[in-house]
Design a protein around this motif. Structure first.
Motif, PDB file in Angstrom:
ATOM      1  N   ASN A 174       3.499  -9.977   3.793  1.00 29.90           N
ATOM      2  CA  ASN A 174       4.136  -9.022   2.886  1.00 29.90           C
ATOM      3  C   ASN A 174       4.944  -7.996   3.681  1.00 29.90           C
ATOM      4  OD1 ASN A 174       2.165  -7.455   3.953  1.00 29.90           O
ATOM      5  ND2 ASN A 174       1.133  -6.992   2.034  1.00 29.90           N
ATOM      6  N   LEU A 175       5.960  -7.445   3.012  1.00 30.99           N
ATOM      7  CA  LEU A 175       6.890  -6.576   3.720  1.00 30.99           C
ATOM      8  C   LEU A 175       7.517  -5.602   2.741  1.00 30.99           C
ATOM      9  CD1 LEU A 175       8.104  -6.350   6.637  1.00 30.99           C
ATOM     10  CD2 LEU A 175      10.041  -7.700   5.819  1.00 30.99           C
ATOM     11  N   SER A 176       7.716  -4.364   3.184  1.00 32.80           N
ATOM     12  CA  SER A 176       8.418  -3.383   2.364  1.00 32.80           C
ATOM     13  C   SER A 176       9.581  -2.814   3.174  1.00 32.80           C
ATOM     14  CB  SER A 176       7.473  -2.272   1.904  1.00 32.80           C
ATOM     15  OG  SER A 176       6.973  -1.563   3.019  1.00 32.80           O
ATOM     16  N   GLU A 177      10.335  -1.946   2.549  1.00 33.67           N
ATOM     17  CA  GLU A 177      11.563  -1.347   3.095  1.00 33.67           C
ATOM     18  C   GLU A 177      12.713  -2.350   2.990  1.00 33.67           C
ATOM     19  OE1 GLU A 177      12.256   1.698   3.933  1.00 33.67           O
ATOM     20  OE2 GLU A 177      10.228   2.520   3.875  1.00 33.67           O
ATOM     21  N   LYS A 208       5.901   1.480  -2.837  1.00 36.03           N
ATOM     22  CA  LYS A 208       7.345   1.636  -2.978  1.00 36.03           C
ATOM     23  C   LYS A 208       8.008   0.287  -3.229  1.00 36.03           C
ATOM     24  CE  LYS A 208       9.612   4.497  -0.341  1.00 36.03           C
ATOM     25  NZ  LYS A 208      10.145   4.942   0.967  1.00 36.03           N
ATOM     26  N   PRO A 222       0.813  -1.227   0.000  1.00 37.46           N
ATOM     27  CA  PRO A 222       0.000   0.000   0.000  1.00 37.46           C
ATOM     28  C   PRO A 222       0.842   1.272   0.000  1.00 37.46           C
ATOM     29  CG  PRO A 222      -0.328  -1.300   2.026  1.00 37.46           C
ATOM     30  CD  PRO A 222       0.524  -2.115   1.126  1.00 37.46           C
ATOM     31  N   LEU A 223       2.116   1.174   0.389  1.00 38.81           N
ATOM     32  CA  LEU A 223       2.981   2.350   0.369  1.00 38.81           C
ATOM     33  C   LEU A 223       3.500   2.644  -1.034  1.00 38.81           C
ATOM     34  CD1 LEU A 223       4.899   1.521   3.633  1.00 38.81           C
ATOM     35  CD2 LEU A 223       3.317   3.435   3.342  1.00 38.81           C
ATOM     36  N   HIS A 276      15.825  -2.561   4.050  1.00 40.85           N
ATOM     37  CA  HIS A 276      16.592  -3.019   5.214  1.00 40.85           C
ATOM     38  C   HIS A 276      15.796  -4.060   5.998  1.00 40.85           C
ATOM     39  CE1 HIS A 276      19.245   0.876   5.361  1.00 40.85           C
ATOM     40  NE2 HIS A 276      19.466   0.127   4.308  1.00 40.85           N
ATOM     41  N   ALA A 277      14.523  -3.758   6.221  1.00 40.52           N
ATOM     42  CA  ALA A 277      13.670  -4.708   6.947  1.00 40.52           C
ATOM     43  C   ALA A 277      13.560  -6.021   6.172  1.00 40.52           C
ATOM     44  CB  ALA A 277      12.286  -4.099   7.181  1.00 40.52           C
ATOM     45  N   TYR A 335      14.783  -9.633   7.492  1.00 38.87           N
ATOM     46  CA  TYR A 335      13.813 -10.741   7.511  1.00 38.87           C
ATOM     47  C   TYR A 335      14.355 -11.959   6.763  1.00 38.87           C
ATOM     48  CZ  TYR A 335       9.796 -13.592   6.235  1.00 38.87           C
ATOM     49  OH  TYR A 335       8.951 -14.661   6.022  1.00 38.87           O
TER      50      TYR A 335
END
Lengths: 243, 243
Positions: free
Chosen positions: B65-68, B55, B52-53, B70-71, B75
């Motif tokens: 789900n995951l964004s960024e 990016k 939703p961001l 570094h994170a 992970y």
């Protein structure tokens, strides 16, 4: 034995406050060492030995030193025994989401909330920062706070991400009340979340923020003097917020 | 069973490349899904369901789900078995330092290397970004690379921080060779570190960067055409680097 934790901090700086509140709330035995940014003490040779990057907050724990508030909060949550899991969940998925929102904070809220308070120093930069701030607030409202719980990502108790980001938004306290309300009032969940984080971490939250409330009063008095006399206002908050 | 990992990426964007190189180097079974930023595919409703961001990069792993970036790197280093410890050390002190340098990256290098390549789009912003970049390079040289090993914080093997930050600096490839050399050549340790990270992660490093080398050639041709005809150069890199 690591020796007593030392926290180098300036309570006028939002990430310093987050680290101090975390330590106090969790009963960590530490010594707070004030480094006054407005007096440029963070640029002293003594502090450069603690943190060559000359930024606050920084910690020294035995022979180990560390800077960057997020890294410090993660370290403290892991290094000290008995810190409740909700601060930095051990579950790999929840932890990943907390890391993600903190990374997001760096390139969004962090760019907006601090600089937006520097209006009188650099109106153009402050206007640009306000745009970033409003966009960040709407993402906080619609995405990060769009869960069941009171806290980020649907948490029922605060994490280090909540503490870090609420301390950031508290920097808006120094704005004219009219401006602060114009910026924040459309974001009902954000306002409630600030209150919930404050309540969950009191009395430490209020005690550590006292310096900001006093600065707010001082700025209000300056602003009313300006309104009376037309003298230009010297608002030093922009400098702090860059830390 | 989590299902096969999906990585949404645009290889023109530096954090996308870091995640792709990490997955390939570590033999993670994944599917790369191209999201073309220059065609604004990251703003599509389909991608908003993934992140939703809006990016890049973003991952989907089963229902998670995951964004960024570094994170995501943290992970992946934790969720997949058999990832060598040097990527994200389990030792609490080394891990804290890696977290710290990645946080530093957000507010320093990340602001400099990408935007500095957007010279023709916004010369004033690019000049400002170059200042941040030069200051970040000198801190990399004097502080973060001031250890015994070839990598950040004295590491003898690369961490996710090395990969992330070297991919960032690779964005400078698209500059005019004269500009790139003017910026980077004073920083001998930084130049050696870029080479060491490239070598340590090849052939994946080069394969994933190929698109950037092709873009570099294209820009060079454009620049020589501009030099001949005086036509204004349309350099789209500034847009990419904001991702």
């Amino acid at each position: 034995m690591m020796g007593k934790l030392k926290v180098y901090a300036d309570r006028m700086s939002q990430p310093s406050r987050a680290v101090l509140i975390f330590c106090r709330f969790n009963g960590i035995d530490f010594e707070e060492i004030k480094v006054d940014i407005s007096k440029r003490h963070h640029l002293s040779p003594e502090f450069a030995e603690v943190n060559p990057l000359q930024k606050l907050p920084a910690i020294v724990h035995g022979s180990f030193n560390l800077s960057e508030s997020h890294a410090i909060l993660v370290y403290l949550a892991s290094a000290f025994p008995g810190i409740a899991d909700h601060w930095y969940p051990s579950d790999i998925f929840r932890r990943a989401k907390i890391n993600s929102v903190m990374d997001w904070h760096h390139s969004n809220l962090r760019h907006g909330a601090g600089p937006a308070t520097g209006r009188s120093l650099n109106p153009k930069a402050a206007a640009e920062a306000e745009k970033v701030l409003l966009s960040s607030l709407s993402k906080l409202e619609d995405i990060w706070l769009n869960g069941d719980g009171s806290f980020l990502l649907g948490g029922s108790q605060p994490s280090i991400a909540d503490l870090s980001m609420v301390c950031e938004l508290m920097q808006l306290e120094v704005l004219d009340e009219k401006d602060r309300s114009r910026i924040l009032s459309p974001y009902k969940k954000v306002l409630q979340w600030i209150e919930d984080t404050r309540t969950a971490t009191n009395p430490h939250f209020e005690e550590v923020h006292n310096i900001l409330y006093r600065a707010k009063k001082k700025f209000e008095q300056q602003r009313s003097r300006v309104a009376e006399t037309g003298t230009e206002l010297s608002n030093k908050m922009g400098g702090h917020s860059k830390m």
